[in-house]
Write an enzyme that holds these catalytic residues in place. Structure first.
Site, PDB file in Angstrom:
ATOM      1  N   THR A  72       6.476  -0.925  -0.758  1.00 22.30           N
ATOM      2  CA  THR A  72       6.262  -1.283   0.642  1.00 22.30           C
ATOM      3  C   THR A  72       7.154  -0.461   1.566  1.00 22.30           C
ATOM      4  O   THR A  72       6.696   0.083   2.579  1.00 22.30           O
ATOM      5  CB  THR A  72       6.501  -2.782   0.859  1.00 22.30           C
ATOM      6  OG1 THR A  72       5.488  -3.521   0.165  1.00 22.30           O
ATOM      7  CG2 THR A  72       6.455  -3.143   2.338  1.00 22.30           C
ATOM      8  N   ASN A 152      -5.579  -0.879  -5.948  1.00 19.98           N
ATOM      9  CA  ASN A 152      -4.796  -1.951  -6.564  1.00 19.98           C
ATOM     10  C   ASN A 152      -5.648  -3.156  -6.949  1.00 19.98           C
ATOM     11  O   ASN A 152      -5.224  -3.982  -7.748  1.00 19.98           O
ATOM     12  CB  ASN A 152      -3.660  -2.401  -5.626  1.00 19.98           C
ATOM     13  CG  ASN A 152      -4.172  -2.859  -4.272  1.00 19.98           C
ATOM     14  OD1 ASN A 152      -4.676  -2.053  -3.498  1.00 19.98           O
ATOM     15  ND2 ASN A 152      -4.050  -4.142  -3.983  1.00 19.98           N
ATOM     16  N   SER A 201       6.526   2.602  -7.028  1.00 20.78           N
ATOM     17  CA  SER A 201       7.354   1.402  -7.154  1.00 20.78           C
ATOM     18  C   SER A 201       7.672   1.185  -8.624  1.00 20.78           C
ATOM     19  O   SER A 201       6.770   1.128  -9.467  1.00 20.78           O
ATOM     20  CB  SER A 201       6.607   0.190  -6.587  1.00 20.78           C
ATOM     21  OG  SER A 201       7.410  -0.965  -6.655  1.00 20.78           O
ATOM     22  N   HIS A 203       8.656  -1.311 -10.549  1.00 22.17           N
ATOM     23  CA  HIS A 203       8.214  -2.448 -11.352  1.00 22.17           C
ATOM     24  C   HIS A 203       6.739  -2.390 -11.713  1.00 22.17           C
ATOM     25  O   HIS A 203       6.243  -3.218 -12.467  1.00 22.17           O
ATOM     26  CB  HIS A 203       8.554  -3.778 -10.663  1.00 22.17           C
ATOM     27  CG  HIS A 203       7.669  -4.140  -9.517  1.00 22.17           C
ATOM     28  ND1 HIS A 203       6.727  -5.129  -9.603  1.00 22.17           N
ATOM     29  CD2 HIS A 203       7.604  -3.664  -8.259  1.00 22.17           C
ATOM     30  CE1 HIS A 203       6.095  -5.248  -8.445  1.00 22.17           C
ATOM     31  NE2 HIS A 203       6.627  -4.371  -7.612  1.00 22.17           N
ATOM     32  N   THR A 239      23.465   1.588   0.801  1.00 16.87           N
ATOM     33  CA  THR A 239      24.215   1.848  -0.423  1.00 16.87           C
ATOM     34  C   THR A 239      23.267   2.066  -1.597  1.00 16.87           C
ATOM     35  O   THR A 239      22.333   1.284  -1.801  1.00 16.87           O
ATOM     36  CB  THR A 239      25.146   0.659  -0.737  1.00 16.87           C
ATOM     37  OG1 THR A 239      26.041   0.484   0.363  1.00 16.87           O
ATOM     38  CG2 THR A 239      25.933   0.905  -2.009  1.00 16.87           C
ATOM     39  N   CYS A 328      -0.201  -9.508  -3.308  1.00 10.45           N
ATOM     40  CA  CYS A 328       0.216  -9.699  -1.919  1.00 10.45           C
ATOM     41  C   CYS A 328      -0.784 -10.529  -1.125  1.00 10.45           C
ATOM     42  O   CYS A 328      -0.457 -11.048  -0.059  1.00 10.45           O
ATOM     43  CB  CYS A 328       0.415  -8.348  -1.238  1.00 10.45           C
ATOM     44  SG  CYS A 328       1.721  -7.351  -1.973  1.00 10.45           S
TER      45      CYS A 328
END
Length: 386
Positions: A72, A152, A201, A203, A239, A328
């Site tokens: 995303t 998807n 992504s 995962h 970070t 989603c």
């Protein structure tokens, strides 16, 4: 009872090696990669080593790899980043399709509310957009074309190579491809692709959650979404997630180095399942059967007249996990935007079930899935809406 997980499009079980690596790095390399001391330098070295490895795997340069928090953010970074970085004066034009993931479709809708002019191209009955339609829609003020690589919900493969060729010689128009469902499932090589932004992504290819990456073509201007310390070459402040980044690239290596054998396994299982589904006449296939235009891991079916969440929960009671639409959008009761765009009627678009495979599945798993689907349909048959 063994749980059969057939929801790989939503998320994948991480590799054991990745789990071990991430855990060890969290314990040993917890220093901030931006710190000047030795521990910080070692952490930064791990990130840059991972960056170089990811670039090599995808055919990019290390400086073209930007690590993010997931698909995303990567999609938002590419779409909004190029839109706001464009020096074009006046109204800016974006081209996309109605079958994009929500992180693309809703982002472009948001830019439309902020003043962009958006063209949503039609797709055919398979959910594929035409490169010729993209070419016909181009304008002098077109700053972005955004077309996903693999659908998807359906697994349909879009003609991104053809679209890339159409956009050659148009340096002002950038090409964004959402590759979240493609990495580790279908071949892709960044060099020579004609793509300016390619997103992924972790995962989705058996890496950790909360990490993603964006390939950004060298020399492309991109306005950062996040202002701050200037990490990731000034493109994405924050970070560095050292364990997540290293685990992501390890999963990328495992997924891509065995791509041919893994996809061969999934393709055989997909064909086996399709064959078994033919014996359940109540179920209708919403995606093409041929191997050329569809990824090897996705099947989308409908039980017209039956609410899909009922099927999902009945299968779950039997130890089988599948989904409706995309993860989603799975809580929405509306017809699938993707299937509706393909011209399917409301009964099919509202009653779709997505089954997505992994390379850990076996022929026995497929047999059990088909049997439990048949049992579920038999139990629901008397409840059909006439």
């Amino acid at each position: 009872m063994k749980t059969l997980y057939f929801d790989h499009c939503a998320s994948t079980p991480p590799y054991e090696q990745v789990l071990k690596t991430v855990g060890e790095l969290m314990a040993l390399h917890y220093a901030n990669a931006g710190a000047l001391h030795r521990a910080g330098t070692e952490a930064a070295r791990l990130v840059e080593r991972a960056r170089a490895s990811a670039a090599e795997r995808l055919g990019a340069k290390p400086e073209e790899v930007v690590f993010t928090s997931g698909g995303t953010e990567s999609n938002n970074l590419a779409i909004k980043g190029v839109y706001f970085a464009s020096s074009l004066q006046g109204t800016k034009h974006i081209i996309t399709t109605p079958v994009e993931h929500a992180s693309v479709f809703e982002t472009i809708k948001q830019l439309g509310r902020w003043g962009a002019e958006v063209t949503v191209l039609p797709v055919d009955s398979l959910g594929r957009v035409s490169a010729a339609d993209v070419e016909a829609a181009l304008r002098p003020e077109t700053v972005l074309v955004s077309v996903m690589h693999v659908g998807n919900e359906t697994g349909v493969i879009q003609p991104i190579e053809e679209i890339g060729k159409v956009l050659q010689g148009r340096p002002r128009t950038k090409f964004h491809v959402d590759g979240v469902q493609a990495v580790g499932k279908v071949p892709f090589r960044w060099s020579g692709s004609g793509v300016d932004f390619y997103t992924a992504s972790a995962h989705k290819f058996r890496g950790p959650k909360g990490v993603g990456l964006a390939l950004v073509r060298e020399g492309t201007s991109l306005e950062p979404l996040l202002a701050g310390g200037g990490q990731e070459g000034g493109t994405r402040s924050g970070t560095s997630n050292v364990p997540g980044i290293v685990g992501t690239v390890q999963a990328l290596r495992l997924a891509t180095e065995s791509l041919e054998s893994r996809t061969g396994t999934m393709r055989r299982l997909r064909l086996d399942l399709l064959d078994r589904l033919r014996s359940i006449p109540e179920l209708v296939l919403n995606v093409p059967e041929d191997a050329e235009n569809v990824a090897p891991h996705v099947i989308n079916i409908s039980y017209p007249g039956m609410r899909p969440e009922v099927i999902v929960h009945m299968l779950e009671e039997q130890g089988v996990l599948v989904s409706t639409q995309s993860a989603c959008s799975s809580k929405s009761l509306k017809p699938s935007r993707v299937l509706s765009a393909m011209g399917l009627d409301e009964a099919r678009a509202s009653g779709s079930i997505r089954i997505s495979l992994g390379d850990e599945h076996t022929e026995e798993d497929i047999r059990l899935l088909a049997e439990r689907l048949a049992e579920t349909v038999a139990r629901l048959k008397p409840l059909e809406r006439k």
